[in-house]
Enzyme design. Structure first.
Site, PDB file in Angstrom:
ATOM      1  N   GLY A   1       0.817  -1.200   0.000  1.00 15.76           N
ATOM      2  CA  GLY A   1       0.000   0.000   0.000  1.00 15.76           C
ATOM      3  C   GLY A   1       0.848   1.244   0.000  1.00 15.76           C
ATOM      4  O   GLY A   1       2.063   1.195   0.221  1.00 15.76           O
ATOM      5  N   PRO A   2       0.225   2.393  -0.245  1.00 13.79           N
ATOM      6  CA  PRO A   2       0.969   3.657  -0.252  1.00 13.79           C
ATOM      7  C   PRO A   2       1.549   3.956   1.125  1.00 13.79           C
ATOM      8  O   PRO A   2       1.115   3.385   2.136  1.00 13.79           O
ATOM      9  CB  PRO A   2      -0.099   4.693  -0.658  1.00 13.79           C
ATOM     10  CG  PRO A   2      -1.207   3.902  -1.261  1.00 13.79           C
ATOM     11  CD  PRO A   2      -1.195   2.572  -0.580  1.00 13.79           C
TER      12      PRO A   2
ATOM     13  N   GLY B   1       2.052   5.446   4.666  1.00 16.06           N
ATOM     14  CA  GLY B   1       1.176   6.050   5.654  1.00 16.06           C
ATOM     15  C   GLY B   1      -0.185   5.426   5.781  1.00 16.06           C
ATOM     16  O   GLY B   1      -1.037   5.951   6.504  1.00 16.06           O
ATOM     17  N   THR B   2      -0.435   4.313   5.110  1.00 11.32           N
ATOM     18  CA  THR B   2      -1.768   3.703   5.171  1.00 11.32           C
ATOM     19  C   THR B   2      -1.938   2.769   6.365  1.00 11.32           C
ATOM     20  O   THR B   2      -3.046   2.270   6.586  1.00 11.32           O
ATOM     21  CB  THR B   2      -2.056   2.929   3.881  1.00 11.32           C
ATOM     22  OG1 THR B   2      -0.976   2.039   3.608  1.00 11.32           O
ATOM     23  CG2 THR B   2      -2.212   3.887   2.706  1.00 11.32           C
ATOM     24  N   GLY B   3      -0.875   2.488   7.115  1.00  9.29           N
ATOM     25  CA  GLY B   3      -1.019   1.690   8.333  1.00  9.29           C
ATOM     26  C   GLY B   3      -0.505   0.275   8.219  1.00  9.29           C
ATOM     27  O   GLY B   3      -0.959  -0.600   8.960  1.00  9.29           O
ATOM     28  N   LYS B   4       0.438   0.009   7.341  1.00 10.10           N
ATOM     29  CA  LYS B   4       0.967  -1.358   7.197  1.00 10.10           C
ATOM     30  C   LYS B   4       1.725  -1.787   8.459  1.00 10.10           C
ATOM     31  O   LYS B   4       1.508  -2.885   8.976  1.00 10.10           O
ATOM     32  CB  LYS B   4       1.875  -1.422   5.970  1.00 10.10           C
ATOM     33  CG  LYS B   4       1.185  -1.078   4.663  1.00 10.10           C
ATOM     34  CD  LYS B   4       2.104  -1.208   3.480  1.00 10.10           C
ATOM     35  CE  LYS B   4       3.217  -0.180   3.509  1.00 10.10           C
ATOM     36  NZ  LYS B   4       2.706   1.206   3.405  1.00 10.10           N
ATOM     37  N   THR B   5       2.595  -0.930   8.937  1.00  8.25           N
ATOM     38  CA  THR B   5       3.344  -1.266  10.153  1.00  8.25           C
ATOM     39  C   THR B   5       2.418  -1.311  11.357  1.00  8.25           C
ATOM     40  O   THR B   5       2.610  -2.139  12.261  1.00  8.25           O
ATOM     41  CB  THR B   5       4.460  -0.232  10.376  1.00  8.25           C
ATOM     42  OG1 THR B   5       5.276  -0.154   9.201  1.00  8.25           O
ATOM     43  CG2 THR B   5       5.329  -0.622  11.551  1.00  8.25           C
TER      44      THR B   5
ATOM     45  N   GLU C   1      -5.717  33.924  -9.558  1.00  4.76           N
ATOM     46  CA  GLU C   1      -6.476  32.894  -8.847  1.00  4.76           C
ATOM     47  C   GLU C   1      -7.969  32.987  -9.176  1.00  4.76           C
ATOM     48  O   GLU C   1      -8.662  31.955  -9.232  1.00  4.76           O
ATOM     49  CB  GLU C   1      -6.253  33.025  -7.336  1.00  4.76           C
ATOM     50  CG  GLU C   1      -4.808  32.837  -6.899  1.00  4.76           C
ATOM     51  CD  GLU C   1      -4.256  31.477  -7.311  1.00  4.76           C
ATOM     52  OE1 GLU C   1      -5.041  30.507  -7.371  1.00  4.76           O
ATOM     53  OE2 GLU C   1      -3.045  31.384  -7.595  1.00  4.76           O
TER      54      GLU C   1
END
Length: 716
Positions: A302-303, A305-309, A525
């Protein structure tokens, strides 16, 4: 008569004395005038006892003394070497040496003419330097004057030990003088070289040559002794200097990570996959009864910061089995073979604790495709991955060891590592949706004082594409802003400001902006916002600001569609609208300030437009002339096992068509933006003036301008 006179004078001199007859000290006379060769250095002594026998009363016996003198002269006349008569009266009195010097007779002479010169000279010690250390110049002068009897050189020839004619000893530090030996030989000095003695310099040299090698060998001995005898035993004993061969994994017999599956939100599918692994460890009979086998490995993909660890820590906290954790970068270090050695050591420890879990974070550090790089070849990383493949599913197997690994680059991993039998499951941990973001915000708001106006649902909708780490950072930044403003709780304003800070950087409140530049940025803008608001099927405007942030002078925020982000599907009309919106700022500058006064503020917009247009032609098949063909490859990376550069698979004519199609798409988008701005220029002026006054306008206030002006949507 001459002889009788001599005897009489001698008898008066020698009475009552020890008489020692010996050869004179060499070099007393440098050049003797007689032709005799001196061979013998015998001494003749007539003791005092002989005299005492003839003189019982101890008085001098004149006749006996005369006989003694006569005997001495006779011995001197017939001896082949000159003799010296030494008379010693008392032990404390100095010795007197009487030297008989032979002369070559020119004519026949009486018996005593050969020895008619009798004298007792004493060496003049005042001619020699004082002390035991002479200067080299003093040494040479003494040699040339015949005052040096013999010399002894040290081994290295740097020091000379000399003996003078008066038996004095001294030392001289001599330079590298090539004429010294010749000078000594010409002056008849005995020369010798020391074999057993050494000078002070030699002593230090010997000590240095012995001590330093001994210290080196001693240090090596202690090093290996400590390595073999350290805690853990054997080479690489834990804590020893050879520890580089052992795994640095962290081991927990009873994992206490403080994280459970209840702390994981926004990744329900990944949580379900890993909960099955944990249940298999807790209740293996439930699965083995049906013939199921425990998965040998699970790869979390996964990208960042998605919570793998975080999921791995939750598995460790829930499983209740021994847990090993390490980073893949810890395997490969300085020495060759360390990576494979640490992999072996890790799995040996894990097998001894089976069933257990081994977690390897960022496995792409060692699991990249083999043969990567220019020319292929072998390197330390390949040895490490080969050992890892063998340990996970090799000849011996790894029964009872479950391997968890995490990576955000699955495209660079070796295919042998991803096959079933090693990583049986690939669990995708994707970015959370709106509901998942709401749950994550609730988790990270624990322990924080929140205001009543905070609505997590609205915050979640304003943060599409945010990962769990991004949302955690958002809440932390909001808490920091509230503390900086000395507030008691976090309100929606702090969360909104923190969101903008994360997206665009901090505000440059102290930046000095001229009125001319502020007016230019306001119209730029306003052009983006106006074109975006009047484009069908495009993202709504969330906020417009001309406050400098980071490297941007102003920003226009659009709220992207949640469905579009999750699916990754973008229509042709949406991409064309996106290009027109990006060009709206440059068009507004040209319409208001003229072609000669446009600025470089649209450089980033042009890059975005060019990228989208080229992908539409080359990858997405949105060109009628090119057709449904993908032109060109994705490009290669030599460090991912790919080619250094992609080879063109199309002709130059096709390349010209691609360039023409890209240019046509950009021109079309530019015309659409120009038509919208010129048609609704009154709204452009109102929005720009509002931005100059307030610097920030939200989406609702911006849309009120269309209601008041009765603007209509422009549909091309």
């Amino acid at each position: 008569m001459a002889s009788n006179s001599l005897l009489r004078s001698s008898s008066n001199f020698f009475l009552g004395s020890h008489i020692i007859i010996s050869s004179p000290t060499p070099k007393t006379t440098r050049k003797p005038s007689f032709p005799f060769s001196f061979v013998s250095r015998a001494k003749y002594q007539i003791t005092r006892s002989s005299q005492d026998e003839n003189s019982p009363n101890g008085k001098p016996n004149s006749p006996f003394s005369s006989q003694v003198a006569l005997a001495a002269i006779l011995l001197s006349s017939i001896s082949s070497s000159p003799l010296a008569l030494a008379v010693v009266d008392e032990p404390a009195s100095p010795s007197v040496v009487i030297e008989s010097q032979a002369v070559k007779p020119s004519t026949p002479s009486p018996l005593f003419i050969q020895n008619e010169i009798l004298k007792a000279p004493s060496p003049k010690s005042s001619d020699l330097p004082e002390g035991s250390q002479w200067r080299y110049s003093e040494f040479l002068n003494a040699v040339k004057k015949g005052k040096v009897e013999r010399v002894r050189f040290s081994k290295d020839g740097s020091v000379v030990q000399l003996t003078a004619v008066d038996n004095r000893r001294a030392s001289v530090i001599v330079p590298n003088d090539p004429d010294l030996i010749d000078i000594l030989a010409m002056n008849g000095v005995d020369i010798s070289v020391s074999e057993g003695e050494s000078s002070g310099n030699d002593l230090f040299t010997v000590i240095g040559n012995l001590i330093f090698p001994l210290l080196a060998f001693g240090g090596l001995f202690l090093l290996f002794r400590r390595a073999q005898g350290g805690p853990g035993g054997g080479p690489g004993g834990l804590g020893g200097p050879m520890d580089f061969g052992r795994s640095k994994s962290k081991f927990q017999e009873v994992p206490e990570t403080g994280v459970s599956f209840a702390d994981v939100a926004g990744a329900d599918q990944a949580k379900l996959e890993l909960q099955e692994v944990v249940d298999f460890l807790k209740n293996p009979d439930k699965y083995t009864a049906l013939g199921a086998k425990i998965p040998k490995g699970c790869l979390l993909v996964g990208p960042p910061g998605t919570g793998k660890t975080l999921l791995a820590r939750a598995v460790a906290g829930e499983a209740g089995v021994p847990f090993f954790s390490c980073a893949a970068s810890e395997f490969v270090e300085l020495f060759v073979g360390v990576g494979a050695s640490r992999v072996r050591d890790l799995f040996e420890k894990a097998k001894s604790k089976a069933p257990c879990i081994v977690f390897i974070d960022e496995i792409d550090a060692v699991g990249r495709q083999r043969g990567a790089g220019m020319g292929g070849g072998n390197d330390e990383r390949e040895q490490t991955i080969n050992q890892l493949l063998t340990e996970m599913d090799g000849f011996s197997g790894n029964s009872g060891v479950i391997v968890l690994a995490a990576t955000n680059r699955p495209d660079v991993l070796d295919s042998a590592l991803l096959r079933p039998g090693r990583f049986d499951r690939q669990v995708t941990v994707d970015r959370p949706d709106v509901a998942g973001r709401v749950k994550i915000l609730q988790v990270h708001s624990r322990g924080k004082a929140l205001g009543k106006d905070v609505d997590f649902d609205k915050v979640a909708r304003r943060t599409p594409g945010f990962t769990g780490a991004d949302l955690q950072n958002l809440m932390n930044e909001a808490a920091i802003l509230a503390a900086r403003r000395e507030l008691k709780e976090i309100s929606k304003d702090e969360i909104s400001d923190a969101l903008e800070r994360i997206i665009a950087g901090p505000e440059k409140k102290n930046a000095v902006v001229s009125e001319e530049k502020k007016r230019l940025v306001a119209y730029h803008e306003a052009g983006h916002a106006l074109v975006g608001a009047l484009m069908p099927e495009y993202d709504p405007v969330a906020k417009i600001s001309i406050i400098p942030r980071g490297q941007a002078g102003g920003l226009t925020f659009f709220a992207p569609s949640e469905e579009r982000l999750e699916s990754g599907l973008y229509s042709r009309s949406y991409l064309e609208n996106q290009m027109a919106v990006a060009l709206g700022g440059r068009v507004a500058e040209e319409v208001i300030f003229g072609d000669e006064n446009v600025t470089t503020g649209a450089s980033n917009d042009f890059m975005q437009v060019s990228r989208v247009a080229r992908q539409m032609i080359e990858r997405f098949g949105f060109s009628k002339k090119i057709g449904q063909v993908a032109v060109g490859g994705p490009g290669g990376n030599p460090f991912m096992g790919q080619q250094m550069s992609s080879q063109k698979d199309y002709s130059m004519a096709t390349a010209d068509i691609v360039d023409a199609e890209v240019r046509e798409l950009v021109e079309k988008a530019y015309k659409r933006a120009t038509e919208i701005i010129t048609t609704h220029i009154d709204i452009l002026h109102k929005l720009a003036q509002l931005l100059i006054e307030k610097e920030t306008v939200d989406g609702e206030e911006f849309m009120s301008l269309f209601i008041d002006g009765q603007a209509e949507l422009y549909i091309s």
